[in-house]
Scaffold this active site. Sequence first.
Site, PDB file in Angstrom:
ATOM      1  N   GLY A 262       0.809  -1.222   0.000  1.00 56.79           N
ATOM      2  CA  GLY A 262       0.000   0.000   0.000  1.00 56.79           C
ATOM      3  C   GLY A 262       0.832   1.258   0.000  1.00 56.79           C
ATOM      4  O   GLY A 262       0.363   2.318  -0.410  1.00 56.79           O
ATOM      5  N   HIS A 329      -0.846   9.645  -4.127  1.00 54.76           N
ATOM      6  CA  HIS A 329       0.035  10.087  -3.052  1.00 54.76           C
ATOM      7  C   HIS A 329       1.444  10.325  -3.595  1.00 54.76           C
ATOM      8  O   HIS A 329       2.041   9.451  -4.221  1.00 54.76           O
ATOM      9  CB  HIS A 329       0.039   9.017  -1.963  1.00 54.76           C
ATOM     10  CG  HIS A 329       0.724   9.400  -0.698  1.00 54.76           C
ATOM     11  ND1 HIS A 329       2.072   9.192  -0.490  1.00 54.76           N
ATOM     12  CD2 HIS A 329       0.254   9.973   0.439  1.00 54.76           C
ATOM     13  CE1 HIS A 329       2.392   9.602   0.722  1.00 54.76           C
ATOM     14  NE2 HIS A 329       1.305  10.083   1.307  1.00 54.76           N
ATOM     15  N   GLU A 381      -2.382  14.131   0.132  1.00 55.95           N
ATOM     16  CA  GLU A 381      -0.932  14.316   0.174  1.00 55.95           C
ATOM     17  C   GLU A 381      -0.307  14.055  -1.189  1.00 55.95           C
ATOM     18  O   GLU A 381       0.770  13.454  -1.299  1.00 55.95           O
ATOM     19  CB  GLU A 381      -0.301  13.392   1.232  1.00 55.95           C
ATOM     20  CG  GLU A 381      -0.737  13.702   2.645  1.00 55.95           C
ATOM     21  CD  GLU A 381       0.015  12.893   3.685  1.00 55.95           C
ATOM     22  OE1 GLU A 381       0.444  13.487   4.685  1.00 55.95           O
ATOM     23  OE2 GLU A 381       0.172  11.672   3.475  1.00 55.95           O
ATOM     24  N   GLU A 397       4.875  18.143   0.340  1.00 54.86           N
ATOM     25  CA  GLU A 397       5.480  17.481   1.493  1.00 54.86           C
ATOM     26  C   GLU A 397       6.996  17.374   1.320  1.00 54.86           C
ATOM     27  O   GLU A 397       7.495  17.065   0.234  1.00 54.86           O
ATOM     28  CB  GLU A 397       4.876  16.092   1.666  1.00 54.86           C
ATOM     29  CG  GLU A 397       5.379  15.351   2.888  1.00 54.86           C
ATOM     30  CD  GLU A 397       4.772  13.969   3.034  1.00 54.86           C
ATOM     31  OE1 GLU A 397       5.364  13.149   3.757  1.00 54.86           O
ATOM     32  OE2 GLU A 397       3.716  13.706   2.430  1.00 54.86           O
ATOM     33  N   CYS A 465       7.708  11.377   9.451  1.00 55.72           N
ATOM     34  CA  CYS A 465       8.607  10.927   8.387  1.00 55.72           C
ATOM     35  C   CYS A 465       9.564  12.015   7.929  1.00 55.72           C
ATOM     36  O   CYS A 465      10.713  11.728   7.558  1.00 55.72           O
ATOM     37  CB  CYS A 465       7.781  10.410   7.206  1.00 55.72           C
ATOM     38  SG  CYS A 465       6.459  11.528   6.696  1.00 55.72           S
TER      39      CYS A 465
END
Length: 719
Positions: A262, A329, A381, A397, A465
Site C-alpha cells: 500500500g 500520493h 498528500e 510534502e 517521516c
Amino acid sequence: MIFIRRIIDKYQCLYMKKLTAVAMILRCYIDIIDTTFKRSIHRLHRLCSRLAKSPSRIVVQSYSRLVATAVLALSLAVPVWSQAGKGAIKPVNFAEVRFDDAFWKPRMDKVAAVTVPVCITYTEEKTGRIRNFDRAAGKLEGPHEGIFYDDSDVFKALEAMAYTLKIQPNAAIEKKADEWIDKIAAAQQADGYLNTYYTVTGLDKRWTDMGMHEMYCAGHLIEAAVAYYNATGKRKLLDVAIRYADHLDALFGPGKKDWVPGHQEIELALVKLYHTTADQRYLRLANWLLEERGKGLGKGYTWDNKSWGGVNYCQDNVPVKDITDITGHAVRAMYMYTGMADVAAELPGAGYEAALQRVWEDVVGRNMYLTGGIGSSGHNEGFTNDYDLPNESAYCETCASVGLVFWNQRMFLMTGDSKYVDVLERSLYNGALDGLSLSGDRFFYGNPLESEGRHARREWFGTACCPSNIARLIASLGNYCYAHNDRAVWVNLYAGNNTAVQLAQGRVAISQQTNYPWDGQVKVSLQPEKKMAFALHLRLPGWAGKEASPGDLYHFLDTIKAGIQILVNGQPTTWHAEKGYAIIQRSWRPGDVVELQLPMEVRRITASEELAAGINRVALQRGPLLYCFEGPDNNGEVFNIIIPDHIPLQKTWRADLLGGVMTITGDASVLLPSADGQSMSTWRRQVTAIPYYAWNNRGPAHMQVWMPNKVARARVWGN
C-alpha cells in the site's frame, strides 16, 4: 583488497605443501574481480566446506575461514551493479565524498550535531517508538504506542545516524545506534518477521491488509541496515534485514502469496540489498512486486478509502508498464518510480523505461512547483489535476521533494541526461532544503509558496517521516555529486569537496573549489595516478542558459548576458555539449585544473498560461536558488509589492542575515492605501528577496514567491 592479499600471502607461504586445493580458492578470488562475481562467491563457500573435511582440516579450516570472511566482506562492502558493463553509469558513494565548502558542510555538521539528536530524543524518549521494540521482544508490557507505521521512523533515524557517523564520527551516536539495533534484533521473530505493531497486537493479523505498511517498514529497515553496514562495517542489522527479506521471499512471489504494498518503498530497498549481497532473489522480488500492481489484487484500508482516490492513491490503477500520468500520493509515487528505475537499470528487459519517461514528463511539465515541490493537495498528500498548483495551500510534502531527488538521480544513472539532475538540484536546494530550519531543530511537513503568517516549522509531528527523511538526505549528499563508468566521470553537483574515482586505467582523485551556490566559479582539480585518457562531463545547468526547467511549465522572461566559460590549466579548451554536459575528452595529467564559469544573473521566471496561480506574476531565481519576499525584509508586508518587468534587480551579499545569504534588491512599486482608506496609490520603494529555503527562520510572517508584475494582482493585507 590489500587485507585479502595479505591473508593469502601469509597462509599460502606457511602451508603451500598441504594446501594444493588453495589454488582453486585463489582462482575464485580472481573471479570475484571480474563479471563472474556472484557465481564466485557461491563457489568459494562450497570449496571451503569441502576443504574443511580434508585431513589437514585444522589448517585448512583456519585458512578457508579467513579467505571466505575476507571475500564475503569484500562482496558486502562493494555495491554490485550488474548492469555495470563498461558503459553503465554508477554513482560515487557518499562515504567517498568529503565536503569542505561553506554551504553544505555546515549544514551536514548541523544535521549531525542537532537534527540527528532531535530525532533520537523524539524517537526514544518523547514517543514510544523504541519502547515498542522492547514490547515486541517481550521485555516490556503494555499496548503498542503510536501509529502502526512508526517502526519506519526508527529505521530512517538509524539511516541518518549511519550517514553522519561516516562524515562525522561520534562514539555516543554509534553507541546509541548499537543499542537500538540490539532492541530491533531482539524483536525479530523466528521466521524473520519484524513489525512491532502486529507483534504486539496479534501476529495472527499480519499480512492480511496490504495497506498497513508492513513492507514499507521492511524497506526502511533494509535501507538503514545497508547504510549502517557501509558506514561502520557492523553487520548485525544487515543480518536482521537479510532474515526479513528471506521471510518476504519465502512468502511472496510467483506461485506464492500475492501482495501489493500500500505504500511503496520495499522495491527500491530490495535493490539496495541486492547491490549489497549480490543475491538475485531480492532483485527478482522487487521486480515481481512492481508487476503485481494494476491487476486488481490490492485490498485493504488504503483501497477502501475512496475519498483518497482508491487505486489511484497508491498507483495501483494500471500495470506499471502502462503508466502515463502521475496520480495519487506523492511520496508513494516517488518511491515507486525510484524502485522502477532501479530495477530497469538491472533488468533492461523489465520494460519500465518508456513508462518512467512518460510519467516524468507529466510530473515536471504539468505538476511540479517551481520550488521542485510536488503534490499540491493536503487531502491526499498528492496530485490532483494538471496545473493545479495553488500557492498558499500548496502541500509539497518535504518527503515528496526528497523522493523526487531519489527518482531523478536514478533517471540520470539510467540515461546520462543532465535534465534529471537539473530537477534534482531544484528540489534539493529549494523544496527539500526548506523542510529544515537553519537551527536544525524545526521542520516543515508541507512547504507552501505563499503564507499569510499562518505557517511555521514545528519541533516534531505525529507522523514523523519528514525530520529523519531530510536528515538522511543532507547527510548522504555525497551520493549525488559524482558518477562514473570505466571511461568517464560526471560532475553533477557543484560544491567544495574531494573524492576519488576508479576508472579502467586507474584511480583519479578529484577536488572542487567553489562558493556555489552564491558564485558560479567552479575549479575542478584532477589527480590521476598516472597520465590517462578519459572524458570529463561537467553539468551545464539549464538555469545557466535558456531553460528555467525541463518541459514547458516555466520560462525565463529575460535572456542571459554572459556565457559559460571553460578553461583547462588557464587556457581555453575544446569541448562539446551532449545531454546537458560539457564533455572534455583528453589525456589528463596529475595537477590538471579545469575552471568552469557559470553565469549567475538574477533571472525572472514566468509560468505557462495554463498555470492559473502564475498569471501576471513573476518569480526570481539566481543560480539554483529560488527567491521569495518575506515580511521582515519588507516592512512586514509582501502582497502589495509589484515587480514590473523592466526594473533593475541587484544581488547583495548579507553575511549578517540568515546565516549569510545573497539577497536580491530593487526599487519596486508598492501598493499603499490613502490615509483615509478610500483610495490606493503606488510608490517606489526598495524591496528585498531572500532564498526560499531561508524563510520562516525569524518567526511567522507574510511570504510570497510568485510576485505580481501588474497592479491587478497586488493586494493590501486585510483587503
